[in-house]
Design a protein around this motif. Structure first.
Motif: not given
Length: 421
Positions: A78-90
């Protein structure tokens, strides 16, 4: 990595050693302003008991936070969801625990994320580590790169056959100087200790006076045993009914206990089942019978009729918020199911008193890391598993007892097979 790892059989004081180790740790490395001890486990019941024990350690109270590893994973994604998107994951759905944990493991392998968490939690406790699967172990490994670790596990107490060989136990043993505990702390009753040792070694436990195995083909006979055991030995003592499964035999036995009186004058006795989160949700939803679409008043009426105050309050609050913020008055079944599931998860996340009733009932899995004065084990004929799994089930049940244990076996033929022979 700095890992302290305690292993040993059930009742050998692993949790006690964790408490002493964390007290010693914070004395040597005092917590700074804003820092806490993080305590992790896999199951909510273990988390509540871990919380209670940490609350008794003056060196850390109230500076600790206790949660299941899935909750920590959701906090990270939840805190790092924008970073998660850069890894190709929603961002995964909150209730999709495996996907949430996979995403959290990816994020925690980023130094910035691990350092962010370690700034608040310089040390974490990991209890019941044998229950972690591959993806949850990856979270632990990522955390250990940034935090000190104090862990406990016993591979034989893992009841998930898919985790045999136990990667979590193997990893901890390989990255620490493992301390193996052998001295029993939970009980000094020789019959209970001998039975536990025999079961763990693959031998037949010997039935006696304080540890007894009895064949009870009929639910009424098993119910008589349960009620007499509680009537004679359970007064003002914690007694637990443990079962391998919630099938027909278990249901009929417990109904008998709740309704009948034995020839010795014992009973009826009331108790409630402690259900797992998933079972509690399924039971609630079966009774609710929500249509595919319904108005807010109709939904509230159905929920209120279930007489479940917490769920009623949470659903009402959500419906009111939707009305005020979006003007909505009709909702789909799926939306309400999500609200109810969140309500049950949040209830599990809360710290609730454990063991106020003197007579409790639960599955063997739900009793892990707990102890009771008296234990009655229901072993239905429908109990399944290979020999190893059956030994693990019986071992986990018998080792909950401090004073006496009675095992009631429905199928006479089961007494001639493992784990009883």
């Amino acid at each position: 990595m700095n890992i302290r790892f305690f292993s040993g059989g059930a009742g050998c004081g692993k949790t006690h050693q964790i408490m002493e180790a964390i007290a010693e740790h914070v004395q040597k490395k005092p917590l700074q302003d804003g820092q806490k001890v993080l305590a992790l486990t896999f199951m909510h019941g273990s988390r509540r008991r871990l919380h209670d024990r940490l609350g008794q350690v003056k060196e850390v109270r109230p500076r600790f936070e206790c949660m299941v590893i899935d909750s920590l994973a959701w906090r990270v994604v939840s805190r790092w969801q924008e970073l998660l998107k850069t890894k190709g994951r929603e961002l995964p759905a909150e209730g999709n625990f495996e996907s949430v944990c996979e995403s959290a493991a990816i994020l925690l392998n980023e130094p910035v994320v691990g350092q962010w968490l370690a700034a608040t939690y310089p040390v974490f406790i990991l209890d019941e580590a044998q229950d972690l699967n591959r993806v949850r172990l990856e979270i632990v490994i990522a955390l250990a790169a940034h935090m000190d670790v104090i862990a406990a596990a016993d591979e034989f107490q893992c009841l998930n056959p898919e985790l045999r060989g136990n990667n979590a136990f193997t990893w901890l043993a390989a990255h620490s100087e493992m301390v193996t505990l052998t001295e029993p702390k939970r009980t000094n009753v020789a019959e209970l200790l001998d039975a536990a040792h025999a079961i763990r070694a693959g031998n037949a436990p010997v039935s006696g006076r304080l540890f007894q195995v009895a064949a009870t083909a009929q639910p009424a006979l098993a119910g008589t045993f349960v009620s007499n055991q509680y009537g004679w030995y359970g007064a003002r003592r914690q007694t637990a009914i443990l079962t391998t499964g919630m099938g027909n035999f278990t249901e009929r036995v417990t109904r008998w206990v709740g309704a009948e009186v034995t020839k010795r004058g014992n009973g009826p006795y009331s108790f409630t089942w402690e259900l797992s989160e998933s079972k509690a949700i399924a039971t609630y939803m079966d009774g609710l019978r929500l249509p595919e679409h319904a108005s807010a008043p109709d939904i509230y009426g159905l929920v209120q009729a279930m007489n479940e105050d917490r769920a009623t309050r949470d659903v009402q609050g959500w419906l009111d918020m939707q009305r005020r913020t979006q003007g909505r008055i009709e909702f789909s079944r799926d939306e309400i199911v999500q609200v109810i599931e969140r309500s049950f998860r949040n209830r599990k996340n809360g710290i609730s008193p454990v063991g106020r009733q003197s007579l409790q009932a639960m599955t063997i899995q739900g009793a892990k890391n707990r102890e009771f004065n008296n234990v009655v084990v229901l072993w239905p004929a429908a109990t399944v598993g290979d020999d190893e799994q059956l030994r693990r089930l019986l071992y986990n049940a018998v080792t909950r007892a401090k004073e006496r244990c009675l095992v009631l076996v429905q199928a006479q033929g089961a007494l001639g097979r493992p784990p009883f022979a």
